[in-house]
Enzyme design. Structure first.
Site, PDB file in Angstrom:
ATOM      1  N   TYR A   1      15.196  -8.775   1.666  1.00 33.44           N
ATOM      2  CA  TYR A   1      14.646  -8.576   3.049  1.00 33.44           C
ATOM      3  C   TYR A   1      14.313 -10.291   3.317  1.00 33.44           C
ATOM      4  O   TYR A   1      14.658 -10.057   4.266  1.00 33.44           O
ATOM      5  CB  TYR A   1      13.040  -7.717   2.141  1.00 33.44           C
ATOM      6  CG  TYR A   1      12.127  -8.075   3.531  1.00 33.44           C
ATOM      7  CD1 TYR A   1      12.034  -7.305   4.685  1.00 33.44           C
ATOM      8  CD2 TYR A   1      10.977  -7.872   3.152  1.00 33.44           C
ATOM      9  CE1 TYR A   1      11.491  -7.753   5.731  1.00 33.44           C
ATOM     10  CE2 TYR A   1       9.445  -8.181   3.690  1.00 33.44           C
ATOM     11  CZ  TYR A   1      10.058  -7.632   4.917  1.00 33.44           C
ATOM     12  OH  TYR A   1       8.768  -7.966   5.959  1.00 33.44           O
TER      13      TYR A   1
ATOM     14  N   ASP B   1      24.266 -13.673  -3.027  1.00 29.07           N
ATOM     15  CA  ASP B   1      23.493 -12.741  -3.471  1.00 29.07           C
ATOM     16  C   ASP B   1      24.780 -11.847  -4.408  1.00 29.07           C
ATOM     17  O   ASP B   1      25.394 -11.542  -4.000  1.00 29.07           O
ATOM     18  CB  ASP B   1      22.856 -12.245  -2.610  1.00 29.07           C
ATOM     19  CG  ASP B   1      21.865 -10.945  -2.934  1.00 29.07           C
ATOM     20  OD1 ASP B   1      22.174  -9.705  -4.008  1.00 29.07           O
ATOM     21  OD2 ASP B   1      20.578 -11.165  -2.532  1.00 29.07           O
TER      22      ASP B   1
ATOM     23  N   ASP C   1      25.971 -13.779  -9.242  1.00 26.56           N
ATOM     24  CA  ASP C   1      25.161 -13.644 -10.272  1.00 26.56           C
ATOM     25  C   ASP C   1      24.353 -14.576 -10.381  1.00 26.56           C
ATOM     26  O   ASP C   1      25.847 -15.885 -10.792  1.00 26.56           O
ATOM     27  CB  ASP C   1      25.515 -12.496 -11.006  1.00 26.56           C
ATOM     28  CG  ASP C   1      23.859 -12.556 -11.564  1.00 26.56           C
ATOM     29  OD1 ASP C   1      23.071 -13.221 -12.037  1.00 26.56           O
ATOM     30  OD2 ASP C   1      23.158 -11.445 -11.720  1.00 26.56           O
TER      31      ASP C   1
ATOM     32  N   TYR D   1       6.007 -11.011 -13.620  1.00 30.56           N
ATOM     33  CA  TYR D   1       6.203 -11.542 -12.639  1.00 30.56           C
ATOM     34  C   TYR D   1       5.897 -12.988 -11.881  1.00 30.56           C
ATOM     35  O   TYR D   1       6.225 -13.512 -11.810  1.00 30.56           O
ATOM     36  CB  TYR D   1       6.036 -10.237 -11.168  1.00 30.56           C
ATOM     37  CG  TYR D   1       5.722 -10.678 -10.313  1.00 30.56           C
ATOM     38  CD1 TYR D   1       7.788 -11.233  -9.515  1.00 30.56           C
ATOM     39  CD2 TYR D   1       5.349 -10.600  -9.018  1.00 30.56           C
ATOM     40  CE1 TYR D   1       8.066 -11.717  -8.463  1.00 30.56           C
ATOM     41  CE2 TYR D   1       5.631 -11.257  -7.971  1.00 30.56           C
ATOM     42  CZ  TYR D   1       6.876 -11.824  -7.651  1.00 30.56           C
ATOM     43  OH  TYR D   1       6.678 -12.302  -6.113  1.00 30.56           O
TER      44      TYR D   1
ATOM     45  N   PHE E   1       1.701 -14.051   0.560  1.00 25.34           N
ATOM     46  CA  PHE E   1       0.804 -13.038   0.214  1.00 25.34           C
ATOM     47  C   PHE E   1       1.900 -11.949   0.489  1.00 25.34           C
ATOM     48  O   PHE E   1       2.969 -11.351  -0.159  1.00 25.34           O
ATOM     49  CB  PHE E   1      -0.490 -13.383   1.303  1.00 25.34           C
ATOM     50  CG  PHE E   1      -1.198 -14.241   0.163  1.00 25.34           C
ATOM     51  CD1 PHE E   1      -2.115 -14.214  -0.905  1.00 25.34           C
ATOM     52  CD2 PHE E   1      -0.920 -15.429   0.362  1.00 25.34           C
ATOM     53  CE1 PHE E   1      -3.548 -14.300  -1.632  1.00 25.34           C
ATOM     54  CE2 PHE E   1      -1.943 -17.109  -0.776  1.00 25.34           C
ATOM     55  CZ  PHE E   1      -3.090 -15.935  -0.625  1.00 25.34           C
TER      56      PHE E   1
ATOM     57  N   ARG F   1      -5.712   1.283  -9.142  1.00 20.97           N
ATOM     58  CA  ARG F   1      -4.174   1.052 -10.450  1.00 20.97           C
ATOM     59  C   ARG F   1      -4.797  -0.037 -11.178  1.00 20.97           C
ATOM     60  O   ARG F   1      -5.331  -1.051 -10.527  1.00 20.97           O
ATOM     61  CB  ARG F   1      -3.077   0.408  -9.786  1.00 20.97           C
ATOM     62  CG  ARG F   1      -1.891   2.434  -8.915  1.00 20.97           C
ATOM     63  CD  ARG F   1      -0.796   1.708  -7.911  1.00 20.97           C
ATOM     64  NE  ARG F   1      -0.949   0.607  -7.229  1.00 20.97           N
ATOM     65  CZ  ARG F   1      -0.523   0.595  -5.871  1.00 20.97           C
ATOM     66  NH1 ARG F   1       0.913   0.561  -6.260  1.00 20.97           N
ATOM     67  NH2 ARG F   1      -0.969  -1.067  -5.158  1.00 20.97           N
TER      68      ARG F   1
END
Length: 327
Positions: free
Chosen positions: A11, A31, A51, A141, A169, A279
Site C-alpha cells: 500500500y 517486493d 524476498d 510488531y 500513525f 480489544r
C-alpha cells in the site's frame, strides 16, 4: 537519483514509488509479492520479485543497479499476527532487514529512509506523543520495528550510514491510481468503506467506554500521499537530519464514530455498526506530535483532512471495487 523501494507492491510502498517517479526519480521496486500486488507497482519502475531473506538475489540487485538511496517499507505488519506468530516478525522485520543493511554497506549506499510506526511507543503517557516519549511497544510488531531502529543507529556508528526513521500513525487514503487493498484488511477506513459498499454487513466497533468524547478510540489519520511526501523530504534533507526519528501525523485525532459518520456523509450511504467489547492492547488515544518534523524540515501534512482522506479512498474504491487484480 536511483531509489530502491522495498515493499514496493504494498500500500504505502507503491504510492511512494508513484510519487518518486512523478518527481523524476528512477525506482527499483523490490517486493516478494507475498502480501503485495504486482499491479500496484508503477509501470515506470524496475520491478524485482525478490524476498529480502534471499541474500544472493539481493546482492544481484545491488550489483546490477546503481542505487543512490533506499526506502525500506517491506515488513510484516499485522499486530494480531505478531502476537500469535512472533517469529515471522523477527525474521522479516529484523533479520531480513539486516540482510538489506549488509547489502547497502557492501555497495556504499549512504542514504536510508526507514518506515517505522507509532507502535514503538506502546501505551502513551503524553498526548500528542513526542518523539522522545519512552519506547515500550506492547506487541512483537512494535518491538521488531524498535529493534531495527536501534540496529540502524549501530550501522550509522560503524559504516557512516545516513538514515532517517519516520514513525507514522494511521496511514489512510489513496492516490488517483493506487489505494489500499490488503489481503487481510484490519484498517478502519477500508473496512468502513466495505460496509458502505455492502461487502460487509456492518463495521465492528471495539469498545464504547473509553475516556474519549464518544467512548470510542481516537486515532491520528495521515494521508498516504503525505507519507510519501515526508519520505521524499527526509531523503532530500538527510545530510542535515541523519540519525533522527520523526513522527508523521496531524496532531489531531478522530474517534471511530467520527470516522464512520464522515464516511456516511461522503458516500451518501448508511453504514451499520456493531458494538462490541474492547480489544486487548488498544489505547484510548494515539495522536502524534507533528512539531519536530515541522521545525526540522518545515514539513506539514497537506492532504490529511479526514474528508479528503475518506473521499480519496472512496473514489479509488469506486474505480476498483475488487481492489487490484490477482498477482
Amino acid at each position: 537519483m536511483n531509489i530502491l523501494v522495498t515493499g514496493a507492491a504494498g500500500y504505502i510502498g507503491s504510492i511512494c514509488s508513484e510519487v518518486l517517479v512523478s518527481r523524476g526519480m528512477s525506482v527499483i521496486a523490490l517486493d516478494s509479492l507475498l502480501e503485495g500486488h504486482r499491479a500496484a507497482v508503477p509501470p515506470a519502475a524496475i520491478f524485482c520479485g525478490v524476498d529480502l531473506a534471499d541474500r544472493a538475489a539481493l546482492e544481484a540487485i545491488f550489483t546490477k543497479n546503481k542505487i543512490d538511496g533506499v526506502m525500506h517499507f517491506a515488513a510484516e505488519a499485522l499486530v494480531a499476527k505478531s502476537v500469535s506468530e512472533p517469529s515471522i516478525f523477527y525474521a522479516t522485520n529484523v533479520a531480513a532487514g539486516v540482510n538489506l543493511l549488509d547489502a547497502v554497506t557492501r555497495h556504499g549506499v549512504k542514504k536510508f529512509i526507514f518506515s517505522s510506526t507509532a507502535a514503538t511507543y506502546g501505551e502513551p503517557e503524553i498526548v500528542p506523543i513526542p518523539e522522545d516519549h519512552r519506547k515500550a511497544p506492547i506487541n512483537p510488531y512494535g518491538k521488531s520495528k524498535l529493534v531495527f531502529e536501534q540496529i540502524l543507529a549501530d550501522y550509522k556508528s560503524y559504516t557512516g550510514l545516513d538514515y532517517v526513521t519516520l514513525r507514522y500513525f494511521n496511514a489512510a487514503g489513496a492516490s488517483e491510481e493506487r489505494g489500499e487493498h490488503h489481503r487481510v484488511e484490519t484498517h478502519l477506513i477500508p473496512r468502513v468503506l466495505d460496509a458502505a459498499s455492502g461487502i460487509h454487513p456492518h463495521v465492528d466497533v471495539f469498545g464504547t467506554d473509553y475516556p474519549t468524547s464518544d467512548g470510542t478510540c481516537v486515532r491520528d489519520y495521515i494521508h498516504v500521499l503525505d507519507i510519501a511526501d515526508s519520505h521524499l523530504r527526509a531523503l532530500q534533507e538527510i545530510d542535515r537530519v541523519s540519525g533522527e526519528a520523526f513522527n508523521v501525523g496531524n496532531s489531531r485525532g478522530f474517534s471511530i464514530l467520527e470516522v464512520i459518520n464522515a464516511a456516511e456523509r461522503i458516500t451518501g450511504r448508511k453504514i451499520p455498526r456493531k458494538f462490541g467489547p474492547r480489544r486487548p492492547g488498544d489505547p484510548a488515544v494515539l495522536v502524534a506530535s507533528k512539531e519536530k518534523l515541522k521545525s526540522a524540515l518545515g514539513w506539514e501534512a497537506s492532504h490529511s483532512s479526514l474528508e479528503e482522506i475518506i473521499q480519496s479512498a472512496w473514489a479509488w474504491r469506486q474505480k476498483n471495487p475488487q481492489g487490484y487484480p490477482a498477482s
